[in-house]
Design an enzyme around this catalytic site. Structure first.
Site, PDB file in Angstrom:
ATOM      1  N   ASP A 159      10.360  90.799  81.304  1.00 10.38           N
ATOM      2  CA  ASP A 159      10.514  91.844  82.319  1.00 10.38           C
ATOM      3  C   ASP A 159      10.682  91.173  83.905  1.00 10.38           C
ATOM      4  OD1 ASP A 159       8.097  92.681  82.953  1.00 10.38           O
ATOM      5  OD2 ASP A 159       8.460  95.193  81.851  1.00 10.38           O
ATOM      6  N   ASP A 213       3.832 106.549  80.930  1.00  6.34           N
ATOM      7  CA  ASP A 213       5.072 107.428  80.890  1.00  6.34           C
ATOM      8  C   ASP A 213       5.283 106.779  79.871  1.00  6.34           C
ATOM      9  OD1 ASP A 213       6.150 105.266  80.848  1.00  6.34           O
ATOM     10  OD2 ASP A 213       8.112 105.996  83.545  1.00  6.34           O
ATOM     11  N   HIS A 252       6.268 104.006  78.574  1.00  4.53           N
ATOM     12  CA  HIS A 252       7.418 102.498  78.690  1.00  4.53           C
ATOM     13  C   HIS A 252       6.917 101.820  77.609  1.00  4.53           C
ATOM     14  CE1 HIS A 252       5.828 101.718  83.194  1.00  4.53           C
ATOM     15  NE2 HIS A 252       5.799 100.798  82.361  1.00  4.53           N
ATOM     16  N   GLU A 300      11.958 103.137  80.478  1.00  4.70           N
ATOM     17  CA  GLU A 300      11.363 104.066  80.938  1.00  4.70           C
ATOM     18  C   GLU A 300      11.688 104.855  79.400  1.00  4.70           C
ATOM     19  OE1 GLU A 300       9.184 104.091  83.090  1.00  4.70           O
ATOM     20  OE2 GLU A 300      10.191 103.216  84.459  1.00  4.70           O
TER      21      GLU A 300
END
Ligand code: F6R
Length: 259
Positions: free
Chosen positions: A65, A134, A136, A141
């Site tokens: 990413d 979270d 990811h 996400e």
């Protein structure tokens, strides 16, 4: 899915063993590189092994990413982070490590080109991953399509707060958008090796390994992968319901069986 619970230094060695084994068997292997804190000890270990003779000269690598809009010389631009943490410390040839172009004028076209580059390279052999608090992986996400490919994503408030430590503690300096490999892109890699340490990751690790497969915890897609390895320390493993079973399984593992 194999779950290994061990001290952080051992986890880094195990991940480096997997990379080394792959490169010794196939010097032209394609690696998948994550940024963030989780893989840093693995990169240190690989840099050490490079000094001892492990070569990356014929290998290639793809990053997971990239932030959108960080200037070319920004120290937190993921291309620069990967260059500093691993690429410059081993002998990749120039251009062998690629990442999505977060400065492209046409971001969707850059995402499509990135998917094509991975395909043209024959796909990723071994993908190193971290996990967000979270749930990811890469920057997929919660709510990400389980079939997603490389695309633009908006970072959650949680992720921006988690990553503020890399931006002098200021959440306002953390970009709001990124380009990220999709979950289907990651799932196409032939071996997934995820590292997680610390109590902050415990709930995400529990969901990843033991929760229902759901876009709400994107890493759960890894349960559907035929060769996924989850390397966690005691703190990150502290919410696993079957922790004792994973420990026993690893203790009983035959010596000849690698990750
Ligand atoms: C980074 C990435 C992210 C991180 C995750 C965990 O390329 O893909 O998914 O792996 O945010 O970050 P750390 O390791 O810093 O806790």
């Amino acid at each position: 899915m194999e779950v290994v619970i061990a001290p952080a230094a051992e986890l880094a060695r195990l991940a480096a063993d997997a990379v080394e084994g792959l490169l010794r068997g196939n010097p032209e292997a394609v690696l998948g590189l994550a940024t963030g804190s989780s893989p840093l000890a693995v990169y240190d270990e690989l840099a050490t092994r490079h000094k001892e003779g492990l070569s990356f000269a014929r290998a290639r690598a793809f990053m997971l990413d990239e932030y959108v809009g960080l200037s070319a010389d920004h120290p937190e631009r993921y291309r620069n982070v990967i260059e500093k943490e691993i690429a410059s410390r081993v002998d990749f040839v120039p251009g062998a490590v690629q990442g999505p172009d977060g400065l492209a004028e046409d971001l969707p076209a850059a995402c499509a080109a990135y998917e094509q580059a991975i395909t043209d390279a024959g796909g990723v052999d071994l993908q190193i991953l971290g996990i967000g608090t979270d749930g990811h992986i890469a920057f997929n996400e919660p709510g990400s399509s389980l079939a997603s490919r490389t695309r633009i994503k908006t970072l959650t408030k949680q992720t921006r707060e988690d990553n503020a430590r890399f931006f002098g503690g200021s959440v306002d300096l953390v970009p709001r958008h990124c380009l990220t490999q999709g979950l289907a892109t990651i799932m196409a890699a032939r071996h997934l090796v995820l590292l997680a340490t610390g109590r902050a990751k415990a709930e995400a690790v529990h969901q990843l390994v033991e929760g229902p497969v759901s876009a709400m915890w994107p890493a759960t897609i890894m349960q559907l992968h035929p060769h996924a390895t989850v390397l966690v320390d005691d703190a990150a493993a502290s919410r696993l319901q079957l922790g004792d079973y994973y420990r026993q399984t690893y203790a009983d593992k035959p010596d000849w069986q690698g990750l």
